[in-house]
Scaffold this motif. Structure first.
Motif, PDB file in Angstrom:
ATOM      1  N   HIS A  76      14.848  -8.886 -24.611  1.00 43.73           N
ATOM      2  CA  HIS A  76      14.561 -10.201 -24.037  1.00 43.73           C
ATOM      3  C   HIS A  76      14.318 -10.152 -22.530  1.00 43.73           C
ATOM      4  O   HIS A  76      13.449 -10.892 -22.042  1.00 43.73           O
ATOM      5  CB  HIS A  76      15.642 -11.225 -24.406  1.00 43.73           C
ATOM      6  N   PRO A  77      14.998  -9.316 -21.740  1.00 40.65           N
ATOM      7  CA  PRO A  77      14.603  -9.216 -20.335  1.00 40.65           C
ATOM      8  C   PRO A  77      13.166  -8.726 -20.162  1.00 40.65           C
ATOM      9  O   PRO A  77      12.482  -9.127 -19.214  1.00 40.65           O
ATOM     10  CB  PRO A  77      15.601  -8.207 -19.754  1.00 40.65           C
ATOM     11  N   SER A  78      12.702  -7.860 -21.074  1.00 43.35           N
ATOM     12  CA  SER A  78      11.307  -7.426 -21.022  1.00 43.35           C
ATOM     13  C   SER A  78      10.368  -8.606 -21.220  1.00 43.35           C
ATOM     14  O   SER A  78       9.327  -8.720 -20.555  1.00 43.35           O
ATOM     15  CB  SER A  78      11.036  -6.365 -22.093  1.00 43.35           C
ATOM     16  N   HIS A  79      10.723  -9.501 -22.126  1.00 43.94           N
ATOM     17  CA  HIS A  79       9.886 -10.679 -22.361  1.00 43.94           C
ATOM     18  C   HIS A  79       9.900 -11.612 -21.156  1.00 43.94           C
ATOM     19  O   HIS A  79       8.913 -12.308 -20.898  1.00 43.94           O
ATOM     20  CB  HIS A  79      10.337 -11.409 -23.627  1.00 43.94           C
ATOM     21  N   VAL A  80      11.017 -11.636 -20.432  1.00 43.48           N
ATOM     22  CA  VAL A  80      11.062 -12.423 -19.197  1.00 43.48           C
ATOM     23  C   VAL A  80       9.997 -11.922 -18.222  1.00 43.48           C
ATOM     24  O   VAL A  80       9.194 -12.701 -17.687  1.00 43.48           O
ATOM     25  CB  VAL A  80      12.460 -12.337 -18.543  1.00 43.48           C
ATOM     26  N   ALA A  81       9.975 -10.613 -17.980  1.00 42.76           N
ATOM     27  CA  ALA A  81       9.016 -10.037 -17.034  1.00 42.76           C
ATOM     28  C   ALA A  81       7.586 -10.239 -17.509  1.00 42.76           C
ATOM     29  O   ALA A  81       6.698 -10.594 -16.716  1.00 42.76           O
ATOM     30  CB  ALA A  81       9.311  -8.554 -16.840  1.00 42.76           C
ATOM     31  N   ARG A  82       7.334 -10.038 -18.787  1.00 41.22           N
ATOM     32  CA  ARG A  82       5.965 -10.198 -19.291  1.00 41.22           C
ATOM     33  C   ARG A  82       5.508 -11.649 -19.180  1.00 41.22           C
ATOM     34  O   ARG A  82       4.359 -11.919 -18.814  1.00 41.22           O
ATOM     35  CB  ARG A  82       5.884  -9.720 -20.735  1.00 41.22           C
ATOM     36  N   LYS A  83       6.387 -12.583 -19.477  1.00 49.14           N
ATOM     37  CA  LYS A  83       6.022 -13.997 -19.378  1.00 49.14           C
ATOM     38  C   LYS A  83       5.686 -14.365 -17.937  1.00 49.14           C
ATOM     39  O   LYS A  83       4.733 -15.126 -17.688  1.00 49.14           O
ATOM     40  CB  LYS A  83       7.161 -14.868 -19.908  1.00 49.14           C
ATOM     41  N   MET A  84       6.458 -13.852 -16.978  1.00 51.46           N
ATOM     42  CA  MET A  84       6.171 -14.163 -15.577  1.00 51.46           C
ATOM     43  C   MET A  84       4.808 -13.615 -15.155  1.00 51.46           C
ATOM     44  O   MET A  84       4.047 -14.282 -14.443  1.00 51.46           O
ATOM     45  CB  MET A  84       7.283 -13.621 -14.675  1.00 51.46           C
ATOM     46  N   LEU A  85       4.473 -12.414 -15.605  1.00 51.78           N
ATOM     47  CA  LEU A  85       3.155 -11.856 -15.312  1.00 51.78           C
ATOM     48  C   LEU A  85       2.053 -12.708 -15.936  1.00 51.78           C
ATOM     49  O   LEU A  85       1.012 -12.967 -15.310  1.00 51.78           O
ATOM     50  CB  LEU A  85       3.068 -10.423 -15.833  1.00 51.78           C
ATOM     51  N   ASP A  86       2.278 -13.159 -17.162  1.00 48.22           N
ATOM     52  CA  ASP A  86       1.287 -14.001 -17.823  1.00 48.22           C
ATOM     53  C   ASP A  86       1.126 -15.332 -17.102  1.00 48.22           C
ATOM     54  O   ASP A  86       0.001 -15.844 -16.958  1.00 48.22           O
ATOM     55  CB  ASP A  86       1.681 -14.238 -19.286  1.00 48.22           C
ATOM     56  N   LEU A  87       2.239 -15.924 -16.669  1.00 47.33           N
ATOM     57  CA  LEU A  87       2.162 -17.191 -15.941  1.00 47.33           C
ATOM     58  C   LEU A  87       1.385 -17.027 -14.641  1.00 47.33           C
ATOM     59  O   LEU A  87       0.659 -17.945 -14.225  1.00 47.33           O
ATOM     60  CB  LEU A  87       3.572 -17.712 -15.654  1.00 47.33           C
ATOM     61  N   LYS A  88       1.528 -15.879 -13.999  1.00 45.66           N
ATOM     62  CA  LYS A  88       0.811 -15.608 -12.752  1.00 45.66           C
ATOM     63  C   LYS A  88      -0.648 -15.195 -13.007  1.00 45.66           C
ATOM     64  O   LYS A  88      -1.423 -15.049 -12.062  1.00 45.66           O
ATOM     65  CB  LYS A  88       1.509 -14.489 -11.971  1.00 45.66           C
ATOM     66  N   ARG A  89      -0.998 -14.972 -14.278  1.00 50.78           N
ATOM     67  CA  ARG A  89      -2.342 -14.531 -14.653  1.00 50.78           C
ATOM     68  C   ARG A  89      -2.707 -13.207 -13.976  1.00 50.78           C
ATOM     69  O   ARG A  89      -3.813 -13.014 -13.477  1.00 50.78           O
ATOM     70  CB  ARG A  89      -3.385 -15.611 -14.343  1.00 50.78           C
ATOM     71  N   VAL A  90      -1.744 -12.326 -13.996  1.00 45.74           N
ATOM     72  CA  VAL A  90      -1.922 -10.996 -13.428  1.00 45.74           C
ATOM     73  C   VAL A  90      -2.372 -10.042 -14.521  1.00 45.74           C
ATOM     74  O   VAL A  90      -1.811 -10.036 -15.622  1.00 45.74           O
ATOM     75  CB  VAL A  90      -0.603 -10.506 -12.794  1.00 45.74           C
ATOM     76  N   ASP A  91      -3.387  -9.240 -14.236  1.00 49.30           N
ATOM     77  CA  ASP A  91      -3.777  -8.184 -15.160  1.00 49.30           C
ATOM     78  C   ASP A  91      -2.769  -7.041 -15.051  1.00 49.30           C
ATOM     79  O   ASP A  91      -2.438  -6.612 -13.938  1.00 49.30           O
ATOM     80  CB  ASP A  91      -5.170  -7.654 -14.823  1.00 49.30           C
ATOM     81  N   TYR A  92      -2.314  -6.542 -16.171  1.00 45.67           N
ATOM     82  CA  TYR A  92      -1.321  -5.471 -16.135  1.00 45.67           C
ATOM     83  C   TYR A  92      -1.464  -4.584 -17.354  1.00 45.67           C
ATOM     84  O   TYR A  92      -1.993  -4.991 -18.401  1.00 45.67           O
ATOM     85  CB  TYR A  92       0.100  -6.036 -16.067  1.00 45.67           C
ATOM     86  N   GLU A  93      -0.998  -3.372 -17.197  1.00 46.12           N
ATOM     87  CA  GLU A  93      -0.928  -2.421 -18.302  1.00 46.12           C
ATOM     88  C   GLU A  93       0.471  -2.479 -18.887  1.00 46.12           C
ATOM     89  O   GLU A  93       1.464  -2.549 -18.155  1.00 46.12           O
ATOM     90  CB  GLU A  93      -1.239  -1.009 -17.809  1.00 46.12           C
ATOM     91  N   LEU A  94       0.554  -2.446 -20.204  1.00 45.50           N
ATOM     92  CA  LEU A  94       1.846  -2.506 -20.884  1.00 45.50           C
ATOM     93  C   LEU A  94       2.163  -1.134 -21.461  1.00 45.50           C
ATOM     94  O   LEU A  94       1.369  -0.561 -22.197  1.00 45.50           O
ATOM     95  CB  LEU A  94       1.773  -3.554 -22.002  1.00 45.50           C
ATOM     96  N   VAL A  95       3.338  -0.617 -21.115  1.00 42.47           N
ATOM     97  CA  VAL A  95       3.791   0.676 -21.631  1.00 42.47           C
ATOM     98  C   VAL A  95       5.012   0.434 -22.495  1.00 42.47           C
ATOM     99  O   VAL A  95       6.032  -0.086 -22.023  1.00 42.47           O
ATOM    100  CB  VAL A  95       4.129   1.652 -20.489  1.00 42.47           C
ATOM    101  N   ASN A  96       4.917   0.802 -23.763  1.00 41.09           N
ATOM    102  CA  ASN A  96       6.038   0.620 -24.693  1.00 41.09           C
ATOM    103  C   ASN A  96       7.050   1.753 -24.522  1.00 41.09           C
ATOM    104  O   ASN A  96       6.687   2.932 -24.528  1.00 41.09           O
ATOM    105  CB  ASN A  96       5.531   0.600 -26.136  1.00 41.09           C
TER     106      ASN A  96
END
Length: 266
Positions: free
Chosen positions: A24-44
């Protein structure tokens, strides 16, 4: 305030998020990036492999979320929220008014330090005892031979269960009993933070993202769903984290849930 063109150009910076889909902390960070409309690479990052993976990636800590931002390395959802707001001010994760910001920061800190450990501790406690749960997590994470992983991972899972969280508890039976007894009051607090506007949803602020990600995960526990669903914070958590579909079957001993039923009346 950045002009839209400048913010778009900034979003082309090299941004890499190391995360786990179950976290769930990972989802926090991803949601914030999405809200900012930042392009990012996701590493599992594979569960139970995070310490090795992140050290090899150059991070000093062994936990997700972990963010690389043009060479800068940031770990932890609260640290990431501040870096993102500095780089990309719109939409803001924190209000400009100092008193309002202080309330949001306090709520975000409570969400990370006290609420966030609860589902993680419940999951670790159940995983250490339940081989089928470990098998299901391995299968969902795409690991080969999930049955073998489930058997081999028990010592590692047990190690994490003994880890002391930021609130001083570990995933022992005593810790789990304390969590379940306190959960109704914690959910009541989340409801109050929504009612007084500290948790803002239009746009979501740092307190909303931090707290509602944990509420969403708690709602996804079959053992807890009815208790969580009775709270006002449950519906916006489902809406904000609609793509967070981690489901946990009934894995807790019904006797452990009795104090929760007594307090919540469900």
């Amino acid at each position: 305030m950045q002009a839209p063109e400048a913010q778009y150009a900034a979003s082309r910076m090299a941004v890499v998020l190391y995360w786990m889909a179950i976290s769930h902390p990972s989802h926090v960070a991803r949601k914030m990036l999405d809200l900012k409309r930042v392009d990012y690479e996701l590493v599992n990052v594979l569960p139970l492999n995070q310490r090795v993976h992140l050290r090899l990636a150059g991070f000093t800590g062994g936990t997700v979320p972990a963010l690389k931002l043009d060479g800068q390395k940031v770990q932890g959802s609260r640290q990431i929220s501040r870096v993102l707001d500095q780089r990309w001010p719109e939409p803001p994760l924190f209000p400009a008014d100092p008193e309002a910001r202080a309330r949001v920061e306090q709520a975000e800190r409570w969400g990370e330090q006290e609420l966030q450990p609860v589902p993680r501790r419940l999951f670790r406690f159940a995983s250490a005892q339940n081989r089928e749960l470990r098998r299901g997590v391995a299968r969902a994470s795409g690991m080969p031979a999930p049955g073998l992983v489930a058997a081999a991972s028990k010592p590692v899972v047990s190690y994490y269960a003994r880890t002391i969280e930021s609130d001083g508890r570990r995933a022992s039976e005593a810790g789990v009993r304390a969590d379940l007894a306190a959960l109704p009051m914690m959910l009541d607090r989340a409801d109050r933070l929504m009612a007084d506007g500290t948790i803002a949803l239009d746009p979501p602020n740092a307190a909303a993202v931090q707290i509602l990600a944990t509420v969403r995960l708690l709602d996804n526990f079959a053992d807890l769903h009815d208790h969580v669903a009775a709270h006002a914070c449950a519906a916006p958590a489902r809406e904000l984290f609609a793509d967070y579909r981690a489901r946990l079957p009934r894995v807790l001993d019904p006797e452990l849930l009795e104090p929760l039923r007594a307090k919540s009346g469900v």
